[in-house]
Design an enzyme around this catalytic site. Structure first.
Site, PDB file in Angstrom:
ATOM      1  N   LYS A  27      17.561  -7.296  10.918  1.00  0.00           N
ATOM      2  CA  LYS A  27      17.865  -5.962  10.382  1.00  0.00           C
ATOM      3  C   LYS A  27      18.352  -4.975  11.444  1.00  0.00           C
ATOM      4  O   LYS A  27      19.091  -4.037  11.123  1.00  0.00           O
ATOM      5  CB  LYS A  27      16.644  -5.396   9.654  1.00  0.00           C
ATOM      6  CG  LYS A  27      16.331  -6.132   8.356  1.00  0.00           C
ATOM      7  CD  LYS A  27      15.223  -5.441   7.582  1.00  0.00           C
ATOM      8  CE  LYS A  27      14.964  -6.163   6.267  1.00  0.00           C
ATOM      9  NZ  LYS A  27      13.996  -5.441   5.416  1.00  0.00           N
TER      10      LYS A  27
ATOM     11  N   ASN B 145      19.753  -3.495   5.920  1.00  0.00           N
ATOM     12  CA  ASN B 145      19.337  -4.623   5.072  1.00  0.00           C
ATOM     13  C   ASN B 145      20.444  -5.064   4.117  1.00  0.00           C
ATOM     14  O   ASN B 145      20.273  -6.036   3.390  1.00  0.00           O
ATOM     15  CB  ASN B 145      18.053  -4.290   4.295  1.00  0.00           C
ATOM     16  CG  ASN B 145      18.338  -3.557   3.001  1.00  0.00           C
ATOM     17  OD1 ASN B 145      19.204  -2.671   2.948  1.00  0.00           O
ATOM     18  ND2 ASN B 145      17.620  -3.907   1.950  1.00  0.00           N
TER      19      ASN B 145
ATOM     20  N   GLY C 205       8.102  -3.026  12.037  1.00  0.00           N
ATOM     21  CA  GLY C 205       9.387  -3.721  12.009  1.00  0.00           C
ATOM     22  C   GLY C 205      10.436  -2.986  11.203  1.00  0.00           C
ATOM     23  O   GLY C 205      10.316  -1.790  10.902  1.00  0.00           O
TER      24      GLY C 205
ATOM     25  N   GLY D 282       4.845  -6.864  -3.851  1.00  0.00           N
ATOM     26  CA  GLY D 282       6.122  -6.892  -3.150  1.00  0.00           C
ATOM     27  C   GLY D 282       7.339  -7.046  -4.034  1.00  0.00           C
ATOM     28  O   GLY D 282       8.460  -6.694  -3.619  1.00  0.00           O
TER      29      GLY D 282
ATOM     30  N   SER E  66      13.118 -16.854   0.293  1.00  0.00           N
ATOM     31  CA  SER E  66      13.706 -15.667  -0.318  1.00  0.00           C
ATOM     32  C   SER E  66      13.849 -15.811  -1.832  1.00  0.00           C
ATOM     33  O   SER E  66      14.315 -16.833  -2.341  1.00  0.00           O
ATOM     34  CB  SER E  66      15.087 -15.393   0.294  1.00  0.00           C
ATOM     35  OG  SER E  66      15.700 -14.289  -0.363  1.00  0.00           O
ATOM     36  N   LYS E  67      13.469 -14.766  -2.546  1.00  0.00           N
ATOM     37  CA  LYS E  67      13.613 -14.718  -3.995  1.00  0.00           C
ATOM     38  C   LYS E  67      14.910 -14.030  -4.423  1.00  0.00           C
ATOM     39  O   LYS E  67      15.221 -13.946  -5.610  1.00  0.00           O
ATOM     40  CB  LYS E  67      12.416 -13.983  -4.612  1.00  0.00           C
ATOM     41  CG  LYS E  67      11.077 -14.648  -4.342  1.00  0.00           C
ATOM     42  CD  LYS E  67       9.938 -13.871  -4.993  1.00  0.00           C
ATOM     43  CE  LYS E  67       8.570 -14.420  -4.610  1.00  0.00           C
ATOM     44  NZ  LYS E  67       8.361 -15.785  -5.110  1.00  0.00           N
ATOM     45  N   SER E  68      15.665 -13.536  -3.451  1.00  0.00           N
ATOM     46  CA  SER E  68      16.877 -12.780  -3.772  1.00  0.00           C
ATOM     47  C   SER E  68      17.892 -13.585  -4.584  1.00  0.00           C
ATOM     48  O   SER E  68      18.504 -13.037  -5.515  1.00  0.00           O
ATOM     49  CB  SER E  68      17.523 -12.249  -2.490  1.00  0.00           C
ATOM     50  OG  SER E  68      16.693 -11.271  -1.887  1.00  0.00           O
TER      51      SER E  68
ATOM     52  N   ASP F 264      16.344  -0.555   1.384  1.00  0.00           N
ATOM     53  CA  ASP F 264      14.891  -0.731   1.421  1.00  0.00           C
ATOM     54  C   ASP F 264      14.146   0.548   1.049  1.00  0.00           C
ATOM     55  O   ASP F 264      13.145   0.508   0.335  1.00  0.00           O
ATOM     56  CB  ASP F 264      14.428  -1.186   2.809  1.00  0.00           C
ATOM     57  CG  ASP F 264      14.570  -2.688   3.027  1.00  0.00           C
ATOM     58  OD1 ASP F 264      14.596  -3.437   2.031  1.00  0.00           O
ATOM     59  OD2 ASP F 264      14.634  -3.115   4.194  1.00  0.00           O
TER      60      ASP F 264
ATOM     61  N   GLY G 102       2.400  -1.917  10.304  1.00  0.00           N
ATOM     62  CA  GLY G 102       3.598  -2.620  10.720  1.00  0.00           C
ATOM     63  C   GLY G 102       4.614  -1.682  11.340  1.00  0.00           C
ATOM     64  O   GLY G 102       4.634  -0.482  11.049  1.00  0.00           O
TER      65      GLY G 102
ATOM     66  N   ALA H 287      11.401  -3.190   8.021  1.00  0.00           N
ATOM     67  CA  ALA H 287      10.976  -2.637   6.735  1.00  0.00           C
ATOM     68  C   ALA H 287      10.116  -1.396   6.939  1.00  0.00           C
ATOM     69  O   ALA H 287      10.226  -0.412   6.191  1.00  0.00           O
ATOM     70  CB  ALA H 287      10.212  -3.686   5.934  1.00  0.00           C
TER      71      ALA H 287
END
Length: 285
Positions: free
Chosen positions: A68, A89, A132, A251, A16-18, A105, A130, A134
């Site tokens: 989520k 989220n 999911g 992203g 994670s970059k958060s 999101d 996708g 997100a």
């Protein structure tokens, strides 16, 4: 002395970059608080929330895969747009309403498309890969902006159910993800005046995950390629799009956008977005 803090939870979480994003903004604003990552396995989710409820310094958490949807029944309240999307989220602590779930999101996804969406188009179409958490936010966001949607999943039935729930109006389509893997000679019509998106809303192509098989002959001329994967940032999906002349959005755009909304809720201050270039440089080192 303890500091107020927020965090991101998921399984896995090391990628994670958060923490870097929120830490950068906290430092720029001189706010005495912390933001960190916390590895929470699915079987640990209920215990995690139980512990945090009693922590006066906890401001909340961002929620990533695979929590989520699983986190929703553990919360006291679900606020818009998470109630419509069916995925949370961001969890916010305290207050009279207890622990609250929301979703940033959708807003984060739309942020880099804002100028495109301000224009008038006679047709808008998005191919979304996708199904999911997100993808749910993305489907709801784009349906609200007049897009005809094609949702592709490894289980087309799940894609159909997602559309029936989140975008019951309009002629949307659900197909097998494998449909996009092989080349096509489909003759696209004139796309002038149209807005076309191809969105990887899955974890396919992420480090440690299977590759995303998408042949760019399925994308109309002028389509925008948007990949929500952040590790690696320049995915084969985006590389293939650029090779065919498509504009790309990576992203980090969605990640920074959704983080900005959450940051203000956690820490009561708007993040300094004028430093986005510097932040991106740090995140791509």
């Amino acid at each position: 002395m303890t500091k107020p803090y927020a965090e991101v939870i998921g399984d896995p979480i090391a990628q994670s970059k958060s923490p870097k994003i929120h830490g950068f903004w906290l430092a720029k604003l001189g706010i005495e608080a912390q933001y960190r990552a916390c590895h929470v396995r699915p079987e640990e989710l209920a215990e995690y929330l139980s512990r945090r409820r009693g922590d006066a310094e906890w401001r909340g958490c961002n929620v990533t895969m695979p929590h989520k949807q699983a986190v929703m029944p553990l919360l006291d309240r679900i606020d818009p747009p998470a109630d419509e999307i069916g995925a949370v989220n961001t969890v916010l602590a305290g207050g009279e309403g207890g622990v609250t779930g929301t979703n940033t999101d959708a807003a984060g996804f739309l942020e880099p498309l804002r100028r495109d969406l301000e224009r008038t188009h006679y047709f808008r179409m998005a191919r979304i890969l996708g199904t999911g958490g997100a993808a749910r936010a993305i489907v709801a966001a784009l349906a609200g902006h007049g897009f005809t949607l094609v949702v592709a999943g490894r289980d087309p039935g799940k894609a159909r159910a997602l559309l029936d729930e989140l975008a019951p109006e309009g002629e949307h389509h659900a197909i097998d993800l494998a449909h996009f893997a092989d080349p096509t000679d489909f003759p696209f019509d004139d796309r002038e005046g149209c807005l076309d998106l191809v969105v990887n809303a899955s974890s396919l192509g992420m480090a440690g995950q299977p590759p995303l098989a998408f042949d760019w002959s399925h994308a109309p001329p002028g389509a925008i390629a948007y990949d929500i994967v952040t590790a690696p940032l320049d995915t084969p999906f985006l590389q293939g799009a650029r090779a065919k002349g498509h504009r790309t959005i990576d992203g980090l755009s969605m990640l920074i956008g959704q983080a900005a909304v959450a940051f203000e809720r956690f820490f009561g201050a708007a993040p300094p977005r004028e430093h986005d270039g510097e932040l991106r440089a740090i995140l791509t080192q």
